[in-house]
Design a protein around this motif. Structure first.
Motif, mmCIF file in Angstrom:
data_model
loop_
_atom_site.group_PDB
_atom_site.id
_atom_site.type_symbol
_atom_site.label_atom_id
_atom_site.label_comp_id
_atom_site.label_asym_id
_atom_site.label_seq_id
_atom_site.Cartn_x
_atom_site.Cartn_y
_atom_site.Cartn_z
ATOM 1 N N ARG A 63 0.833 -1.210 0.000
ATOM 2 C CA ARG A 63 0.000 0.000 0.000
ATOM 3 C C ARG A 63 0.862 1.253 0.000
ATOM 4 N NH1 ARG A 63 -3.015 -2.427 4.108
ATOM 5 N NH2 ARG A 63 -2.228 -0.880 5.557
ATOM 6 N N ARG A 64 1.945 1.236 0.768
ATOM 7 C CA ARG A 64 2.858 2.381 0.814
ATOM 8 C C ARG A 64 3.505 2.605 -0.548
ATOM 9 N NH1 ARG A 64 7.197 2.509 5.109
ATOM 10 N NH2 ARG A 64 7.217 4.674 4.491
ATOM 11 N N GLN A 65 3.883 1.529 -1.219
ATOM 12 C CA GLN A 65 4.510 1.653 -2.531
ATOM 13 C C GLN A 65 3.518 2.220 -3.556
ATOM 14 O OE1 GLN A 65 7.746 1.182 -3.308
ATOM 15 N NE2 GLN A 65 7.206 2.020 -5.306
ATOM 16 N N ILE A 66 2.284 1.758 -3.506
ATOM 17 C CA ILE A 66 1.253 2.274 -4.420
ATOM 18 C C ILE A 66 1.027 3.760 -4.161
ATOM 19 C CG2 ILE A 66 -1.201 2.146 -4.991
ATOM 20 C CD1 ILE A 66 -0.992 -0.893 -4.479
ATOM 21 N N SER A 67 0.967 4.150 -2.890
ATOM 22 C CA SER A 67 0.779 5.559 -2.541
ATOM 23 C C SER A 67 1.946 6.411 -3.006
ATOM 24 C CB SER A 67 0.609 5.723 -1.030
ATOM 25 O OG SER A 67 -0.515 5.031 -0.594
ATOM 26 N N ARG A 68 3.137 5.895 -2.812
ATOM 27 C CA ARG A 68 4.341 6.611 -3.227
ATOM 28 C C ARG A 68 4.349 6.809 -4.742
ATOM 29 N NH1 ARG A 68 7.943 3.169 -1.262
ATOM 30 N NH2 ARG A 68 7.688 4.010 0.815
ATOM 31 N N ASP A 69 4.026 5.748 -5.488
ATOM 32 C CA ASP A 69 3.983 5.840 -6.950
ATOM 33 C C ASP A 69 2.922 6.833 -7.416
ATOM 34 O OD1 ASP A 69 5.999 3.969 -7.032
ATOM 35 O OD2 ASP A 69 4.672 2.297 -7.542
ATOM 36 N N ALA A 70 1.791 6.846 -6.730
ATOM 37 C CA ALA A 70 0.723 7.779 -7.099
ATOM 38 C C ALA A 70 1.146 9.221 -6.842
ATOM 39 C CB ALA A 70 -0.545 7.446 -6.325
ATOM 40 N N ALA A 71 1.824 9.460 -5.717
ATOM 41 C CA ALA A 71 2.280 10.817 -5.403
ATOM 42 C C ALA A 71 3.321 11.283 -6.419
ATOM 43 C CB ALA A 71 2.854 10.864 -3.997
ATOM 44 N N ILE A 72 4.204 10.399 -6.798
ATOM 45 C CA ILE A 72 5.220 10.749 -7.799
ATOM 46 C C ILE A 72 4.558 11.054 -9.133
ATOM 47 C CG2 ILE A 72 7.158 9.845 -9.151
ATOM 48 C CD1 ILE A 72 7.958 8.292 -6.578
ATOM 49 N N ALA A 73 3.586 10.249 -9.500
ATOM 50 C CA ALA A 73 2.889 10.476 -10.767
ATOM 51 C C ALA A 73 2.121 11.796 -10.730
ATOM 52 C CB ALA A 73 1.936 9.322 -11.053
ATOM 53 N N ARG A 74 1.555 12.130 -9.598
ATOM 54 C CA ARG A 74 0.763 13.359 -9.509
ATOM 55 C C ARG A 74 1.623 14.594 -9.390
ATOM 56 N NH1 ARG A 74 -4.320 14.766 -5.541
ATOM 57 N NH2 ARG A 74 -4.604 16.864 -6.337
ATOM 58 N N TRP A 75 2.619 14.557 -8.521
ATOM 59 C CA TRP A 75 3.392 15.756 -8.228
ATOM 60 C C TRP A 75 4.714 15.813 -8.979
ATOM 61 C CZ3 TRP A 75 0.169 18.929 -6.268
ATOM 62 C CH2 TRP A 75 -0.848 18.478 -5.456
ATOM 63 N N GLY A 76 5.142 14.719 -9.553
ATOM 64 C CA GLY A 76 6.314 14.733 -10.417
ATOM 65 C C GLY A 76 7.663 14.711 -9.734
ATOM 66 N N SER A 77 7.713 14.575 -8.437
ATOM 67 C CA SER A 77 9.006 14.492 -7.769
ATOM 68 C C SER A 77 8.882 13.496 -6.625
ATOM 69 C CB SER A 77 9.433 15.844 -7.231
ATOM 70 O OG SER A 77 8.551 16.273 -6.227
ATOM 71 N N GLU A 78 10.010 12.966 -6.260
ATOM 72 C CA GLU A 78 10.028 11.972 -5.206
ATOM 73 C C GLU A 78 10.294 12.651 -3.875
ATOM 74 O OE1 GLU A 78 12.185 7.719 -4.668
ATOM 75 O OE2 GLU A 78 12.091 8.589 -6.647
ATOM 76 N N LYS A 79 9.532 12.306 -2.866
ATOM 77 C CA LYS A 79 9.712 12.862 -1.537
ATOM 78 C C LYS A 79 10.839 12.127 -0.830
ATOM 79 C CE LYS A 79 7.348 13.806 2.761
ATOM 80 N NZ LYS A 79 6.154 13.631 3.555
ATOM 81 N N LYS A 80 11.659 12.870 -0.098
ATOM 82 C CA LYS A 80 12.760 12.233 0.638
ATOM 83 C C LYS A 80 12.199 11.435 1.786
ATOM 84 C CE LYS A 80 16.099 15.825 -0.356
ATOM 85 N NZ LYS A 80 16.965 16.851 0.232
ATOM 86 N N GLU A 81 12.757 10.261 1.996
ATOM 87 C CA GLU A 81 12.325 9.421 3.113
ATOM 88 C C GLU A 81 13.079 9.829 4.365
ATOM 89 O OE1 GLU A 81 11.640 5.425 2.793
ATOM 90 O OE2 GLU A 81 11.040 5.476 0.704
ATOM 91 N N ASP A 82 12.424 9.717 5.493
ATOM 92 C CA ASP A 82 13.015 10.114 6.784
ATOM 93 C C ASP A 82 14.005 9.091 7.247
ATOM 94 O OD1 ASP A 82 11.575 12.422 6.852
ATOM 95 O OD2 ASP A 82 9.850 11.453 7.791
#
Length: 82
Positions: A63-82
Motif C-alpha cells: 500500500r505504501r509503494q502504491i501511494s508513493r507511486d501515485a504521489a510521484i505520478a501526480r506531483w512529479g518528484s520523489e519525496k525524501k524518506e526520513d
C-alpha cells in the motif's frame, strides 16, 4: 455514460410541468436500477466493496509503494524518506 434523472427545475412553471409529467407517468422520478442500465446486479454489489476489499488484501508495504507511486505520478518528484 449512464442515464441520469433530470434535475428539478427552479422556475415554478417548469417545476409544475415536471410534476405533472411525473404524475402522468411521462417522466420517471427515480434513478434507474442496475438491471435497467443493463448491468449485472451481482457485479454492481461487488464493485461497491472493491476498493475496501483490495486495500484489506494488500500488505502495508505494498500500500505504501502504491501511494508513493501515485504521489510521484501526480506531483512529479520523489519525496525524501526520513
Amino acid at each position: 455514460m449512464t442515464e441520469r434523472t433530470p434535475k428539478r427545475p427552479r422556475d415554478p412553471n417548469q417545476l409544475a410541468r415536471f410534476i405533472v409529467d411525473v404524475a402522468t407517468g411521462e417522466v420517471e422520478d427515480r434513478p434507474p436500477t442496475p438491471e435497467e442500465q443493463g448491468k449485472d446486479p451481482a457485479a454492481v454489489a461487488l464493485g461497491a466493496k472493491g476498493g475496501k476489499a483490495r486495500a484489506a488484501a494488500l500488505s502495508t508495504e505494498k500500500r505504501r509503494q502504491i501511494s508513493r507511486d501515485a504521489a510521484i505520478a501526480r506531483w512529479g518528484s520523489e519525496k525524501k524518506e526520513d
